[in-house]
Scaffold this active site. Structure first.
Site, PDB file in Angstrom:
ATOM      1  N   ASP A  50     -17.275   7.194  -1.771  1.00 24.55           N
ATOM      2  CA  ASP A  50     -16.007   7.087  -1.030  1.00 24.55           C
ATOM      3  C   ASP A  50     -15.760   8.465  -0.416  1.00 24.55           C
ATOM      4  OD1 ASP A  50     -13.477   6.363  -0.092  1.00 24.55           O
ATOM      5  OD2 ASP A  50     -12.500   6.473  -2.051  1.00 24.55           O
ATOM      6  N   ARG A  92       0.880  -1.188   0.000  1.00 26.77           N
ATOM      7  CA  ARG A  92       0.000   0.000   0.000  1.00 26.77           C
ATOM      8  C   ARG A  92       0.901   1.215   0.000  1.00 26.77           C
ATOM      9  NH1 ARG A  92      -5.464   1.340   3.300  1.00 26.77           N
ATOM     10  NH2 ARG A  92      -6.163  -0.128   1.723  1.00 26.77           N
ATOM     11  N   CYS A 133     -16.438   1.734   0.056  1.00 25.92           N
ATOM     12  CA  CYS A 133     -15.254   0.913   0.339  1.00 25.92           C
ATOM     13  C   CYS A 133     -14.874   0.950   1.819  1.00 25.92           C
ATOM     14  CB  CYS A 133     -14.091   1.367  -0.528  1.00 25.92           C
ATOM     15  SG  CYS A 133     -13.694   3.106  -0.360  1.00 25.92           S
ATOM     16  N   GLN A 150     -10.032  -3.832  -3.727  1.00 24.58           N
ATOM     17  CA  GLN A 150     -11.345  -3.385  -3.273  1.00 24.58           C
ATOM     18  C   GLN A 150     -12.391  -3.640  -4.363  1.00 24.58           C
ATOM     19  OE1 GLN A 150     -12.406  -1.877  -0.200  1.00 24.58           O
ATOM     20  NE2 GLN A 150     -14.352  -2.391  -1.161  1.00 24.58           N
ATOM     21  N   ARG A 190     -13.796  -8.749   0.859  1.00 20.10           N
ATOM     22  CA  ARG A 190     -12.362  -8.487   0.680  1.00 20.10           C
ATOM     23  C   ARG A 190     -11.557  -9.756   0.980  1.00 20.10           C
ATOM     24  NH1 ARG A 190     -10.323  -3.338   1.010  1.00 20.10           N
ATOM     25  NH2 ARG A 190      -8.471  -4.383   0.228  1.00 20.10           N
ATOM     26  N   HIS A 229      -7.172   1.004  -6.622  1.00 20.55           N
ATOM     27  CA  HIS A 229      -7.405   0.092  -5.498  1.00 20.55           C
ATOM     28  C   HIS A 229      -8.090  -1.171  -6.032  1.00 20.55           C
ATOM     29  CE1 HIS A 229      -7.714  -1.346  -1.546  1.00 20.55           C
ATOM     30  NE2 HIS A 229      -8.582  -0.507  -1.017  1.00 20.55           N
TER      31      HIS A 229
HETATM   32  N1  NVA Z   1      -9.979   6.792  -1.567  1.00 22.80           N
HETATM   33  C1  NVA Z   1      -9.686   6.295  -0.245  1.00 22.80           C
HETATM   34  C2  NVA Z   1      -9.908   4.813  -0.207  1.00 22.80           C
HETATM   35  C3  NVA Z   1      -9.650   4.189   1.150  1.00 22.80           C
HETATM   36  C4  NVA Z   1      -9.888   2.712   1.145  1.00 22.80           C
HETATM   37  C5  NVA Z   1      -8.273   6.636   0.140  1.00 22.80           C
HETATM   38  O1  NVA Z   1      -7.370   6.468  -0.684  1.00 22.80           O
HETATM   39  O2  NVA Z   1      -8.057   7.110   1.261  1.00 22.80           O
HETATM   40  N1   CP Z   2     -11.386  -0.230   2.034  1.00 23.52           N
HETATM   41  C1   CP Z   2     -10.117  -0.303   2.496  1.00 23.52           C
HETATM   42  O1   CP Z   2      -9.136  -0.489   1.753  1.00 23.52           O
HETATM   43  O2   CP Z   2     -10.026  -0.141   3.839  1.00 23.52           O
HETATM   44  P1   CP Z   2      -8.681   0.009   4.688  1.00 23.52           P
HETATM   45  O3   CP Z   2      -8.095   1.367   4.330  1.00 23.52           O
HETATM   46  O4   CP Z   2      -9.138  -0.062   6.125  1.00 23.52           O
HETATM   47  O5   CP Z   2      -7.752  -1.091   4.329  1.00 23.52           O
END
Ligand code: NVA
Ligand code: CP
Length: 307
Positions: free
Chosen positions: A224, A102, A264, A132, A292, A129
């Site tokens: 989101d 990540r 998500c 997801q 997931r 992502h």
């Molecule tokens: N768009 C959000 C998704 C989190 C799962 C982020 O990148 O923070």
């Molecule tokens: N939806 C998702 O990726 O959640 P986290 O940021 O908690 O991993």
């Protein structure tokens, strides 16, 4: 089961239509069944951003396959002191069987994938992502017994990782996708073009600034956060810009009566989604979060070539 053996998943566009369907089929089987990896394998998690769902679902998925997990906290490894990714990747490659990362910059994932032989999975970047979206598609499939022809509207920040992976994922799945977002927050044109190339006119791909037109008669309403991780300093100033795009009961009235709501997570209740919608009868967010784990179990098994 090992259709993706030795490959990477950095983008939704790394999958073919057939591979996507095979993964979703395996995820559905895993939801009610069990498989074990033949040999002990180790998954590394290298997360430069916070995570609840991705971290825990990947860990549980690997444990359920009989594998082990190493949580590689960047702050206590040499990556935080500037060791080059190309070097880190070649070293981790010798210790691990598969690596989920990540990070902020998609190019970091590409460098890892170039230098490590083991499969590298995008566990979220600023651009995409994909894990997801695999879970999202499983949830849509469970709700409508099909993906082809279903219309999904993503409403909110169309320029973020979720919007991009949903565009590509829906195009692969044969689903119509509408992105409803403020004019300055629309998806990258390169991703829209890639989605159109994948879709081959099979599906409708629409980008609109109009939230009502976007949601009208749609079957899946997806939202989101308005400010993603790394954009916290912009959160306050974005609220008035995004307010018309809030998923609330008034907006839901324009959607199909049988529409489902996905997010998500984590959600900012009272911003991009109201408490009433999040807790309402159309919400599928907890099933979505559960998926997931199933779909990532299928992904790991496929990338490791488990028999
Ligand atoms: N768009 C959000 C998704 C989190 C799962 C982020 O990148 O923070
Ligand atoms: N939806 C998702 O990726 O959640 P986290 O940021 O908690 O991993």
């Amino acid at each position: 089961m090992g259709a993706l053996k030795g490959r990477d998943l950095l983008s939704m566009a790394d999958l073919t239509v057939d591979e996507l369907h095979e993964l979703l089929q395996l995820a559905a089987q895993l939801k009610s069944g069990k498989i074990q990896l033949k040999r002990q394998k180790i998954l590394g998690l290298l997360f430069y951003k916070a995570s609840t769902r991705t971290r825990v679902s990947f860990t549980s998925a690997m444990y359920r396959l009989g594998g082990q997990v190493q949580d590689l906290n960047p702050s206590v490894t040499q990556v935080s002191r500037g060791e080059p990714i190309a070097d880190t990747a070649r070293v981790l490659d010798r210790y691990l069987d598969i690596l989920a990362i990540r990070t902020f910059d998609q190019r970091d994932l590409e460098t890892f994938a170039n230098y490590a032989e083991i499969p590298v999975i995008n566990a979220l970047s600023d651009l995409e992502h994909p894990c997801q979206v695999l879970a999202d598609l499983q949830t849509v499939q469970e709700s409508f017994n099909t993906l082809a022809g279903v219309t999904l509207t993503y409403i909110g920040d169309g320029s973020n990782n979720m919007a991009h992976s949903l565009l590509l994922g829906c195009a692969l799945a044969g689903m119509n996708i509408r992105i409803a977002s403020p004019v300055d927050y629309q998806p990258l044109e390169s991703i829209v073009q890639k989605a159109k190339a994948i879709a081959h006119d099979r599906v409708e791909i629409t980008v609109t600034p109009d939230p009502i037109a976007g949601v009208k008669s749609t079957q899946v309403v997806y939202t989101d956060v308005w400010a993603s991780m790394g954009q916290e300093n912009l959160a306050e100033s974005r609220i008035p810009i995004f307010q018309p795009y809030q998923v609330n009961e008034a907006l839901m009235a324009y959607a199909d009566k049988a529409a489902i709501v996905l997010h998500c997570l984590p959600a900012h209740r009272g911003e991009e989604i109201t408490d009433a919608v999040m807790e309402g009868s159309q919400s599928r967010v907890w099933d979505q979060a559960e998926n997931r784990m199933h779909v990532q179990q299928a992904l790991i098994a496929s990338l490791l070539g488990a028999e």
